[in-house]
Scaffold this active site. Structure first.
Site, short mmCIF file in Angstrom:
data_model
loop_
_atom_site.label_atom_id
_atom_site.label_comp_id
_atom_site.label_asym_id
_atom_site.label_seq_id
_atom_site.Cartn_x
_atom_site.Cartn_y
_atom_site.Cartn_z
CD GLU A 101 41.01 64.60 55.42
OE1 GLU A 101 41.00 64.36 56.64
OE2 GLU A 101 40.55 63.81 54.56
CG ASP A 209 53.51 54.30 41.94
OD1 ASP A 209 54.47 53.50 42.05
OD2 ASP A 209 53.67 55.52 41.73
#
Length: 300
Positions: A101, A209
């Site tokens: 998206e 992360d």
């Protein structure tokens, strides 16, 4: 492993997802990444999608990223871009791709940091029962931290997992930076890791992360997570990573700690969790990260 739709070419992906008459009208490069190429694809139906691209041999980077985004989305706790598919294409000598998206330029909502903290805490509290094949900690497949493979073998002990699947591989890869005395110190440190780390009150799905570059303002004005390196572990490892490269708003930390209080002694454990990321940077980018690594080792 959680697998996204796979397509044999980019054109097939576009036609399958948006209709047989839909084609790519314009391809616009987007800067920012240092591992993959990124593009905004404008389609003939007027829509836009986001594409990451790499060599065809690196398709596993994208299947792993899609699996991580899917795992986060399934918690229904926090936003991520919708995954459209992955694939390979014979064009340009062959390349792999990930389609997502497209994120428009939206301003942040008024309670952005408070909402983000509450959503992250909810993600950390979500069930992890179906995410690890054997054991409580790890993930059902290996993935990547940056460009380096991240081993996610299942363990019943968080401390054993973090020692064996996080620190030991990084120290082994960085062996050339350490002399004999350093290696003895590292050995003692790893042998006594259970005197520093603690087992969590519950296992948590981690982004893995979680620094500021991997948090964006989504299409609803709230914080969305991108570029994950997911696994099941101790939630405070995610919080530690947020503090490594600049940190978030103080409001974020206050709200998170109210929603999910950290166990006593977190401040000392934070350095150990971030040692993993510093070692990874040492192995990817070189000696500039060695002083920080040695500083943490010297304090243990």
């Amino acid at each position: 492993m959680i697998t996204p739709p796979h397509f044999p070419s980019l054109a097939t992906a576009i036609q399958t997802l948006f209709g047989e008459r839909t084609q790519i009208e314009k391809t616009s490069p987007i800067s920012g990444g240092d591992i993959n190429e990124a593009y905004r694809l404008t389609l003939t139906d007027g829509g836009c999608i986001f594409m990451k691209s790499n060599t065809k041999e690196n398709l596993s980077l994208f299947t792993a990223e899609a699996a991580g985004l899917t795992a986060i989305a399934r918690t229904e706790a926090i936003g991520t871009p919708r995954i459209l598919g992955v694939g390979t294409d014979a064009g340009r000598g062959g390349f792999s791709f990930l389609l997502l998206e497209f994120i428009s330029s939206i301003s942040r909502g008024g309670n952005y940091w408070e909402d983000f903290a509450g959503q992250l805490a909810a993600m950390h509290r979500a069930s992890t029962d179906e995410l690890v094949s054997d054991g409580k900690y790890g993930f059902d497949s290996d993935n990547y931290i940056g460009r380096r493979r991240q081993v996610n073998t299942g363990y019943d002990s968080w401390i054993d997992f973090f020692r064996t699947c996080r620190l030991e591989p990084q120290f082994q890869s960085a062996a050339r930076y350490f002399d004999g005395e350093d290696r003895k110190r590292i050995g003692r440190f790893l042998d006594h890791l259970d005197e520093i780390l603690v087992e969590p009150e519950y296992p948590s799905l981690l982004h893995g992360d979680l620094w500021s570059g991997n948090v964006i303002t989504g299409n609803d004005g709230s914080a969305w997570l991108i570029d994950p390196a997911v696994y099941v572990g101790h939630a405070e490892a995610d919080i530690a990573m947020t503090e490594l490269f600049g940190g978030f708003s103080p409001v974020f930390y206050d709200t998170y700690k109210n929603a999910a209080p950290l166990q006593p002694g977190y401040e000392r454990r934070r350095d150990i969790y971030n040692l993993y990321h510093l070692l990874n940077h040492l192995n990817m980018f070189g000696r500039m990260y060695l002083p920080e690594v040695m500083h943490i080792l010297g304090r243990q």
